[in-house]
Design an enzyme around this catalytic site. Structure first.
Site, short mmCIF file in Angstrom:
data_model
loop_
_atom_site.label_atom_id
_atom_site.label_comp_id
_atom_site.label_asym_id
_atom_site.label_seq_id
_atom_site.Cartn_x
_atom_site.Cartn_y
_atom_site.Cartn_z
N SER A 9 0.83 -1.25 0.16
CA SER A 9 -0.02 0.01 0.06
C SER A 9 0.95 1.37 0.08
CB SER A 9 -1.05 -0.08 1.33
OG SER A 9 -1.35 1.57 1.34
N HIS A 34 -1.37 -1.40 -4.13
CA HIS A 34 -2.57 -1.03 -3.55
C HIS A 34 -2.50 0.37 -3.36
CE1 HIS A 34 -5.85 -1.86 -0.87
NE2 HIS A 34 -5.67 -1.06 0.06
N ASP A 36 -4.64 3.61 -1.85
CA ASP A 36 -5.74 3.98 -0.75
C ASP A 36 -6.37 5.22 -1.12
OD1 ASP A 36 -5.76 1.74 0.86
OD2 ASP A 36 -3.88 2.12 1.43
N MET A 38 -8.75 8.24 0.25
CA MET A 38 -9.64 8.48 1.53
C MET A 38 -10.15 9.85 0.95
SD MET A 38 -7.28 7.19 4.63
CE MET A 38 -6.35 5.46 4.30
N HIS A 67 -8.50 1.34 -3.67
CA HIS A 67 -9.44 0.91 -2.71
C HIS A 67 -9.90 2.16 -2.17
CE1 HIS A 67 -9.40 -0.18 2.13
NE2 HIS A 67 -10.57 0.03 1.62
N MET A 69 -12.15 4.55 -0.37
CA MET A 69 -12.50 4.81 1.11
C MET A 69 -13.35 6.14 0.87
SD MET A 69 -9.61 3.34 3.19
CE MET A 69 -8.53 3.30 2.07
N MET A 138 -11.01 -6.11 5.73
CA MET A 138 -10.35 -5.16 6.44
C MET A 138 -9.94 -5.92 7.90
SD MET A 138 -9.88 -2.32 4.40
CE MET A 138 -9.03 -1.43 5.94
N PHE A 144 -6.11 4.73 8.42
CA PHE A 144 -4.73 5.06 8.51
C PHE A 144 -4.03 3.67 8.46
CE2 PHE A 144 -7.48 7.92 11.00
CZ PHE A 144 -7.05 9.06 10.75
N GLY A 145 -2.77 4.08 8.16
CA GLY A 145 -1.97 2.98 8.08
C GLY A 145 -1.33 2.84 9.38
N GLY A 146 -0.37 1.65 9.51
CA GLY A 146 0.24 1.57 10.81
C GLY A 146 -0.44 1.02 12.02
N ASP A 176 -6.26 -6.40 4.48
CA ASP A 176 -5.75 -5.22 4.33
C ASP A 176 -5.90 -4.44 5.74
OD1 ASP A 176 -4.95 -2.56 3.83
OD2 ASP A 176 -6.61 -2.01 2.78
N GLY A 178 -2.36 -3.93 8.98
CA GLY A 178 -1.70 -4.70 9.93
C GLY A 178 -1.12 -5.81 9.51
C1 DX5 Z 1 -6.30 1.52 5.82
C2 DX5 Z 1 -5.67 1.32 4.46
C3 DX5 Z 1 -4.56 0.25 4.48
C4 DX5 Z 1 -3.12 0.66 5.18
C5 DX5 Z 1 -2.65 -0.51 5.38
O1 DX5 Z 1 -7.43 2.26 5.79
O2 DX5 Z 1 -6.63 0.87 3.70
O3 DX5 Z 1 -4.36 -0.01 2.82
O4 DX5 Z 1 -2.68 1.29 4.31
O5 DX5 Z 1 -1.25 -0.16 6.18
P1 DX5 Z 1 -0.74 -1.08 7.13
O6 DX5 Z 1 -0.22 -2.10 6.22
O7 DX5 Z 1 0.35 -0.18 7.49
O8 DX5 Z 1 -1.66 -1.54 8.24
ZN ZN Z 2 -6.53 -0.06 1.65
#
Ligand code: DX5
Ligand code: ZN
Length: 221
Positions: A9, A34, A36, A38, A67, A69, A138, A144-146, A176, A178
């Site tokens: 991602s 991937h 994202d 948002m 993806h 959102m 999900m 958010f990532g991380g 998707d 963690g």
């Molecule tokens: C979250 C995103 C994910 C995210 C994954 O809303 O859809 O794609 O970037 O990031 P990690 O792998 O850091 O959880």
């Molecule tokens: Zn995603």
């Protein structure tokens, strides 16, 4: 045994050097990019749109997996198709007419996916299985990532795997949130075949080392 795909991602990439980041991650062995999207409405964060998809398209030879959102979803779908997206997925809560949105994605020549948040029930699948190319589970709440992997997702992945197998259709099962070297084998054992990983890859100095380590884990499933 299914073919496993690793889908970095770009949410965790360095946006000031995005072209190089995507080239490097594809060279490191990414199967899919991937992407994202948002909107600060459906999710509390704001990221990238069709212009950025169009900008990276010439730099990547692998599929771009968008993806969404965003809410509403329909208006932006043709723009992403034109920008070079190969797969477009959306959340059922963000569409007034899920069947119509799936059709719209196909009409624009892309594969279509439906995304399930941790608390979104799977019952939508009963009605649209025949229109899906991808199901995205999900394993964090989107935005958010991380974030940390929510273990409850494993049961859901297993349930979806059964539904896909019973359908006899070729539908990708993507997970998707963690996902990292330490848990990718568990996610695969539950039945996933496509793994999104943002911070686990872009947060590290050597993308190839991480992707290789993930494949090594997958080889033992
Ligand atoms: C979250 C995103 C994910 C995210 C994954 O809303 O859809 O794609 O970037 O990031 P990690 O792998 O850091 O959880
Ligand atoms: Zn995603």
């Amino acid at each position: 045994m299914s073919t496993y795909r690793i889908a970095p991602s770009i949410l965790s990439a360095d946006f000031a050097r995005l072209g190089d980041e995507v080239k490097n991650v594809v060279a490191a062995g990414a199967d899919i990019i991937h992407f994202d999207v948002m909107d600060n409405h459906y999710v509390p964060n704001l990221t990238i749109g069709p212009l950025v998809c169009e900008a990276i398209r010439p730099h990547v030879q692998v599929p771009i997996d968008v993806h969404l959102m965003v809410k509403p979803v329909d208006r932006i779908i043709p723009d992403f198709a034109k920008a070079g997206a190969n797969i477009i997925s959306f959340h059922p809560e963000a569409s007034e007419h899920i069947d119509r949105t799936l059709q719209l994605i196909h009409d624009h020549g892309c594969k279509a996916g439906l995304v399930f948040n941790p608390a979104t029930p799977l019952h939508y699948l009963e009605h649209v299985m025949d229109k899906l190319d991808l199901i995205l589970i999900m394993s964090v709440n989107p935005g958010f990532g991380g974030q940390s992997f929510i273990n409850q997702a494993l049961k859901k992945i297993a349930a979806v795997r059964q539904m896909i197998d019973a359908s006899g259709r070729e539908i990708m099962l993507e997970v998707d949130g963690g996902v990292k070297v330490e848990n990718i084998a568990d996610v695969a054992r539950a039945g996933a075949d496509t793994f999104v990983a943002g911070s686990a890859i872009f947060g590290k100095p050597d993308y190839k080392a991480v992707i290789d380590a993930m494949r090594q884990q997958l080889a033992q499933v």
